[in-house]
Design a protein around this motif. Structure first.
Motif, PDB file in Angstrom:
ATOM      1  N   VAL A 118      44.054  38.612  50.749  1.00  0.00           N
ATOM      2  CA  VAL A 118      43.628  37.931  49.517  1.00  0.00           C
ATOM      3  C   VAL A 118      44.347  38.536  48.309  1.00  0.00           C
ATOM      4  O   VAL A 118      44.799  37.819  47.413  1.00  0.00           O
ATOM      5  N   ALA A 119      44.482  39.858  48.306  1.00  0.00           N
ATOM      6  CA  ALA A 119      45.143  40.491  47.161  1.00  0.00           C
ATOM      7  C   ALA A 119      46.615  40.060  47.083  1.00  0.00           C
ATOM      8  O   ALA A 119      47.134  39.817  45.997  1.00  0.00           O
ATOM      9  N   PHE A 122      46.681  36.651  45.409  1.00  0.00           N
ATOM     10  CA  PHE A 122      46.427  36.614  43.967  1.00  0.00           C
ATOM     11  C   PHE A 122      47.396  37.482  43.169  1.00  0.00           C
ATOM     12  O   PHE A 122      47.548  37.313  41.969  1.00  0.00           O
ATOM     13  N   PRO A 124      47.333  40.814  42.097  1.00  0.00           N
ATOM     14  CA  PRO A 124      46.867  41.597  40.951  1.00  0.00           C
ATOM     15  C   PRO A 124      47.885  42.677  40.601  1.00  0.00           C
ATOM     16  O   PRO A 124      48.499  43.248  41.497  1.00  0.00           O
ATOM     17  N   SER A 238      42.252  41.868  36.730  1.00  0.00           N
ATOM     18  CA  SER A 238      42.801  41.260  37.949  1.00  0.00           C
ATOM     19  C   SER A 238      42.421  42.109  39.167  1.00  0.00           C
ATOM     20  O   SER A 238      41.977  41.588  40.189  1.00  0.00           O
ATOM     21  N   TYR A 239      42.557  43.435  39.028  1.00  0.00           N
ATOM     22  CA  TYR A 239      42.202  44.332  40.137  1.00  0.00           C
ATOM     23  C   TYR A 239      40.711  44.237  40.435  1.00  0.00           C
ATOM     24  O   TYR A 239      40.279  44.046  41.576  1.00  0.00           O
ATOM     25  N   VAL A 242      39.640  40.689  41.877  1.00  0.00           N
ATOM     26  CA  VAL A 242      40.035  40.447  43.276  1.00  0.00           C
ATOM     27  C   VAL A 242      39.192  41.309  44.205  1.00  0.00           C
ATOM     28  O   VAL A 242      38.703  40.847  45.239  1.00  0.00           O
ATOM     29  N   VAL A 246      36.745  39.975  47.165  1.00  0.00           N
ATOM     30  CA  VAL A 246      36.871  40.231  48.617  1.00  0.00           C
ATOM     31  C   VAL A 246      35.650  40.963  49.166  1.00  0.00           C
ATOM     32  O   VAL A 246      35.245  40.743  50.311  1.00  0.00           O
ATOM     33  N   VAL A 330      43.089  46.578  48.329  1.00  0.00           N
ATOM     34  CA  VAL A 330      43.420  45.912  47.064  1.00  0.00           C
ATOM     35  C   VAL A 330      44.170  46.879  46.138  1.00  0.00           C
ATOM     36  O   VAL A 330      45.132  46.492  45.464  1.00  0.00           O
TER      37      VAL A 330
END
Ligand code: ASP
Length: 444
Positions: A118-119, A122, A124, A238-239, A242, A246, A330
């Motif tokens: 997922v990271a 996106f 981040p 963003s970090y 995300v 998750v 992440v």
């Protein structure tokens, strides 16, 4: 004509029941609000800082954490001995332990794979302004080498392990000791009986301590949020976003599917019954300190048989860290993006392997996940200084990932118990089972 006695009793204040969970939740939110208000409006008012934040909240919160920690070592010891002896036969013990271990590793690997996937989607950290965020005063955390983590599984002196609360070593020694209690047969019986009695007493101590939970949780939340304003999240949105996404996905997706498919239980019932445990984990940021509450929830609320829960819960709290592994996944993607480093597939596979191993060595106490992250970064050649960037928001994320860690522990306990037919489904399905810690509040 109405009876005066009856009237009198009708006028008496009615007793209203309030669940302990609801009470703790209310106090938790109150603490969060009070803390945030202090952080926004009173962070430079000296008396608020001195007498409230670093006075009342600090003292009450720390006393409560000490109370919880005080329970952990004796509770884990007696509960593990009870668990092992209750399971009773070495073969079954090996099977239950093996299943639990395999599932702990599997869920952690699934968790971090999901986090990285997922990271990566996106991205981040892409386009992040490095110079403005890096801290000059940062000193990189020093992580133990993996070889040392392995050597340290075994205590060279069990008394030292108990005195310092080294959970992995305590678990290693206690399981070995309890297995030998079983092996010596009749000679060991009085020890197993004594452990059972001591365990019952410790569970009662847990009950007593739980009555103070609302106040303790309030103080912990108020203290944390007075010091950590929500505003610090913004540059790291963003970090942070995300990771929270998750973490939620793991709890509401992966774990729910595993509970349904492998455990054949209703995942929503499970989730509802985990609320108090999650609140505790959230407010203490410590899987270890939450062990007493996780034990209580798995036995009394979910209906897992005492020996199985007593064996798997402390084991999981010590080696199973799904939330922590997700943070590491992440964080790796984020830092790699910030520094413009391409880790490639093999790099990410190394991260997955390392994080699964690191989760075994990560103690269930606040903030350790970040130290183990240094080990992961070292292994894949990411700059350890990068950790400075995420340190600021880690306190809050630690709270959330710890709640995920304990949910994972209880989920695997439930799944293994179900596969061994060691769960009372009537208790599991009864929404009120185990909520005997109801408190009575006189209504106004
Ligand atoms: N606080 C976490 C726990 O106790 C460990 C960590 O991620 O720092 O489970």
């Amino acid at each position: 004509m109405s009876n005066p006695e009856q009237n009198k009793s009708q006028n008496k204040p009615q007793k209203k029941k309030m669940h302990m969970t609801t009470k703790i939740l209310i106090w938790m939110v109150a603490g969060l609000v009070v803390g945030s208000v202090i952080n926004t409006f009173a962070s430079d008012i000296a008396w608020v800082q001195d007498y409230l934040v670093n006075g009342l909240f600090l003292v009450v919160g720390s006393m409560f954490i000490h109370l919880l920690k005080m329970l952990v070592v004796p509770l884990v010891t007696f509960s593990l001995i009870c668990g092992v002896c209750g399971i009773g036969d070495i073969q079954k013990l090996g099977r239950v332990g093996g299943k639990a271990f395999a599932l702990f590793m599997l869920t952690t690997a699934l968790a971090i794979t999901l986090a990285i996937a997922v990271a990566s989607l996106f991205g981040p950290g892409e386009g992040f302004e490095l110079a403005s965020a890096a801290s000059n005063t940062f000193s990189a955390p020093v992580s133990p080498p993996l070889t040392q983590v392995l050597i340290d599984l075994i205590p060279s002196n069990p008394i030292e392990a108990y005195a310092t609360g080294n959970m992995l070593q305590i678990i290693f020694f206690t399981i070995l000791f309890a297995v030998c209690v079983l092996m010596v047969g009749d000679v060991g019986k009085p020890i197993a009986d004594a452990a059972e009695r001591l365990n019952a007493v410790m569970m009662e101590v847990v009950n007593v301590v739980m009555h103070l939970a609302p106040i303790g949780v309030f103080a912990l939340m108020a203290k944390t949020f007075s010091l950590q304003g929500i505003g610090m999240i913004i540059p790291m949105l963003s970090y942070f976003g995300v990771l929270v996404f998750v973490l939620l996905l793991h709890v509401t997706g992966t774990l729910m599917i595993l509970l349904k498919v492998l455990g054949r239980v209703n995942p929503l019932t499970f989730l509802k019954k985990m609320r108090t445990t999650q609140i505790f984990a959230f407010s203490t940021s410590s899987s270890n300190a939450t062990i007493p509450v996780t034990l209580q929830a798995t036995q009394k609320r979910l209906g897992v048989d005492n020996s199985t829960a007593s064996f798997i819960v402390p084991f999981g709290a010590t080696i199973n860290m799904d939330g922590t592994a997700m943070m590491q996944g992440v964080a790796t993607v984020f830092i790699a993006n910030v520094y413009g480093i391409d880790l490639g597939l093999s790099g990410y596979l190394t991260v997955i392997g390392m994080s699964v191993l690191a989760s075994i060595g990560t103690a269930g106490v606040p903030g350790v996940g970040l130290i183990m992250l240094a080990m992961v970064f070292n292994q894949v050649g990411l700059p350890v200084e990068g950790i400075a960037l995420i340190m600021g928001v880690d306190r809050l994320l630690d709270m959330i990932r710890t709640a995920v860690n304990v949910t994972g522990d209880a989920a695997i306990t439930t799944i293994v118990a179900r596969s061994e037919d060691s769960i009372d489904m009537d208790v599991f399905e009864n929404p009120n089972a185990g909520s005997t810690e109801d408190v009575h509040l006189p209504s106004a």
